[in-house]
Design a protein around this motif. Structure first.
Motif, PDB file in Angstrom:
ATOM      1  N   ASP A 241      -0.671  -0.929  24.610  1.00 15.89           N
ATOM      2  CA  ASP A 241      -0.556  -2.368  24.341  1.00 15.89           C
ATOM      3  C   ASP A 241      -1.296  -3.223  25.356  1.00 15.89           C
ATOM      4  O   ASP A 241      -1.856  -4.264  25.005  1.00 15.89           O
ATOM      5  N   LYS A 242      -1.308  -2.816  26.626  1.00 18.40           N
ATOM      6  CA  LYS A 242      -2.007  -3.614  27.648  1.00 18.40           C
ATOM      7  C   LYS A 242      -3.512  -3.650  27.386  1.00 18.40           C
ATOM      8  O   LYS A 242      -4.151  -4.687  27.525  1.00 18.40           O
ATOM      9  N   ILE A 243      -4.059  -2.508  27.026  1.00 25.21           N
ATOM     10  CA  ILE A 243      -5.492  -2.448  26.703  1.00 25.21           C
ATOM     11  C   ILE A 243      -5.779  -3.297  25.469  1.00 25.21           C
ATOM     12  O   ILE A 243      -6.735  -4.088  25.440  1.00 25.21           O
ATOM     13  N   LYS A 244      -4.942  -3.171  24.456  1.00 23.56           N
ATOM     14  CA  LYS A 244      -5.135  -3.953  23.229  1.00 23.56           C
ATOM     15  C   LYS A 244      -5.056  -5.447  23.506  1.00 23.56           C
ATOM     16  O   LYS A 244      -5.833  -6.233  22.947  1.00 23.56           O
ATOM     17  N   GLN A 245      -4.127  -5.846  24.368  1.00 20.49           N
ATOM     18  CA  GLN A 245      -4.019  -7.269  24.697  1.00 20.49           C
ATOM     19  C   GLN A 245      -5.305  -7.757  25.369  1.00 20.49           C
ATOM     20  O   GLN A 245      -5.786  -8.854  25.096  1.00 20.49           O
ATOM     21  N   GLY A 246      -5.877  -6.926  26.248  1.00 26.28           N
ATOM     22  CA  GLY A 246      -7.138  -7.284  26.897  1.00 26.28           C
ATOM     23  C   GLY A 246      -8.280  -7.427  25.908  1.00 26.28           C
ATOM     24  O   GLY A 246      -9.087  -8.361  26.000  1.00 26.28           O
ATOM     25  N   ILE A 247      -8.355  -6.507  24.957  1.00 24.36           N
ATOM     26  CA  ILE A 247      -9.401  -6.577  23.926  1.00 24.36           C
ATOM     27  C   ILE A 247      -9.241  -7.856  23.107  1.00 24.36           C
ATOM     28  O   ILE A 247     -10.217  -8.565  22.842  1.00 24.36           O
ATOM     29  N   GLN A 248      -7.999  -8.150  22.712  1.00 26.47           N
ATOM     30  CA  GLN A 248      -7.742  -9.360  21.927  1.00 26.47           C
ATOM     31  C   GLN A 248      -8.101 -10.609  22.710  1.00 26.47           C
ATOM     32  O   GLN A 248      -8.685 -11.560  22.168  1.00 26.47           O
ATOM     33  N   LEU A 249      -7.754 -10.624  24.002  1.00 26.98           N
ATOM     34  CA  LEU A 249      -8.090 -11.784  24.831  1.00 26.98           C
ATOM     35  C   LEU A 249      -9.605 -11.946  24.933  1.00 26.98           C
ATOM     36  O   LEU A 249     -10.125 -13.062  24.830  1.00 26.98           O
ATOM     37  N   HIS A 250     -10.311 -10.848  25.108  1.00 22.23           N
ATOM     38  CA  HIS A 250     -11.781 -10.885  25.165  1.00 22.23           C
ATOM     39  C   HIS A 250     -12.337 -11.564  23.912  1.00 22.23           C
ATOM     40  O   HIS A 250     -13.194 -12.453  24.007  1.00 22.23           O
ATOM     41  N   ARG A 251     -11.854 -11.156  22.766  1.00 22.58           N
ATOM     42  CA  ARG A 251     -12.346 -11.716  21.507  1.00 22.58           C
ATOM     43  C   ARG A 251     -12.006 -13.204  21.388  1.00 22.58           C
ATOM     44  O   ARG A 251     -12.829 -13.996  20.922  1.00 22.58           O
ATOM     45  N   SER A 252     -10.817 -13.572  21.823  1.00 21.35           N
ATOM     46  CA  SER A 252     -10.418 -14.990  21.780  1.00 21.35           C
ATOM     47  C   SER A 252     -11.286 -15.829  22.718  1.00 21.35           C
ATOM     48  O   SER A 252     -11.689 -16.945  22.369  1.00 21.35           O
ATOM     49  N   ILE A 253     -11.577 -15.282  23.889  1.00 20.92           N
ATOM     50  CA  ILE A 253     -12.435 -15.979  24.859  1.00 20.92           C
ATOM     51  C   ILE A 253     -13.830 -16.184  24.273  1.00 20.92           C
ATOM     52  O   ILE A 253     -14.419 -17.268  24.395  1.00 20.92           O
ATOM     53  N   ASP A 254     -14.373 -15.150  23.634  1.00 18.40           N
ATOM     54  CA  ASP A 254     -15.701 -15.269  23.026  1.00 18.40           C
ATOM     55  C   ASP A 254     -15.718 -16.348  21.940  1.00 18.40           C
ATOM     56  O   ASP A 254     -16.667 -17.144  21.859  1.00 18.40           O
ATOM     57  N   THR A 255     -14.680 -16.370  21.117  1.00 20.86           N
ATOM     58  CA  THR A 255     -14.610 -17.369  20.048  1.00 20.86           C
ATOM     59  C   THR A 255     -14.518 -18.770  20.636  1.00 20.86           C
ATOM     60  O   THR A 255     -15.221 -19.696  20.192  1.00 20.86           O
ATOM     61  N   PHE A 256     -13.666 -18.952  21.628  1.00 19.70           N
ATOM     62  CA  PHE A 256     -13.520 -20.250  22.277  1.00 19.70           C
ATOM     63  C   PHE A 256     -14.846 -20.705  22.880  1.00 19.70           C
ATOM     64  O   PHE A 256     -15.272 -21.854  22.703  1.00 19.70           O
TER      65      PHE A 256
END
Length: 195
Positions: free
Chosen positions: A37-52
């Protein structure tokens, strides 16, 4: 954002540096990826940062200024943002950039099952050549853009954007902190809501 910013934002949000970096190397729904879950949260955050970042008015305004290279604006601006972060690092972190970089290299995990080979190769090169500290040097920015140019399906000289950047660097350096502070606030809130 590029590698330095993603790792800095991982530190600011207390999320996985490995996960935040993996966002550039894995595709598909995060829920379907074979990581904890920690790795997945990091991946999701990366994608959100890119979109922002891509949808932010400041990024869009810089991209428009790239003229014929604006199609590649997302790539170019990401690298230039890492240069801005590197030369202004003291404004955004209590450690110096070299100390922060060494800490990241220790934390980046290459021994997790199912990591893409490209991620392992990239992290190994990053550690060996100290890419993160190197983002403060324009020669390394040119090198990064040259490397990216070669990997594009249709090669384009992304380094041609550097003349524009150097002409506008003072103005960009003045405006970058406001954008980046917006991004930090967004990343912190996003990470907190996903815990």
């Amino acid at each position: 954002m590029n590698y330095l910013a993603h790792l800095h934002l991982a530190a600011m949000t207390d999320t996985s540096p490995t996960g935040n970096l993996l966002g550039d190397f894995v595709k598909g729904q995060v829920s379907g990826l074979n990581y904890d879950d920690k790795i997945k949260q990091g991946i999701q955050l990366h994608r959100s940062i890119d979109t922002f970042t891509d949808s932010h008015s400041y990024t869009k305004s810089l991209t428009r200024e790239l003229g014929s290279l604006r199609r590649y604006g997302g790539i170019i601006i990401d690298v230039l943002y890492d240069h801005q972060l590197a030369i202004n690092f003291a404004k955004f972190h209590h450690n110096s950039l070299p100390v922060f970089a060494q800490d990241c290299y220790i934390q980046l995990d290459t021994n997790i099952k199912h990591l893409p080979d490209k991620y392992i190769t990239t992290v190994s090169a990053m550690k060996q050549m100290d890419w993160l500290s190197g983002y403060g040097d324009m020669n390394n920015i040119e090198r990064a853009l040259t490397g990216i140019s070669r990997r594009l399906k249709k090669p384009v000289e992304l380094t041609e954007s550097l003349d524009w950047y150097l002409e506008n660097q003072a103005a960009i350096e003045q405006d970058f902190p406001e954008f980046y502070n917006d991004l930090i606030d967004y990343a912190v809130k996003t990470a907190a809501s996903n815990r």
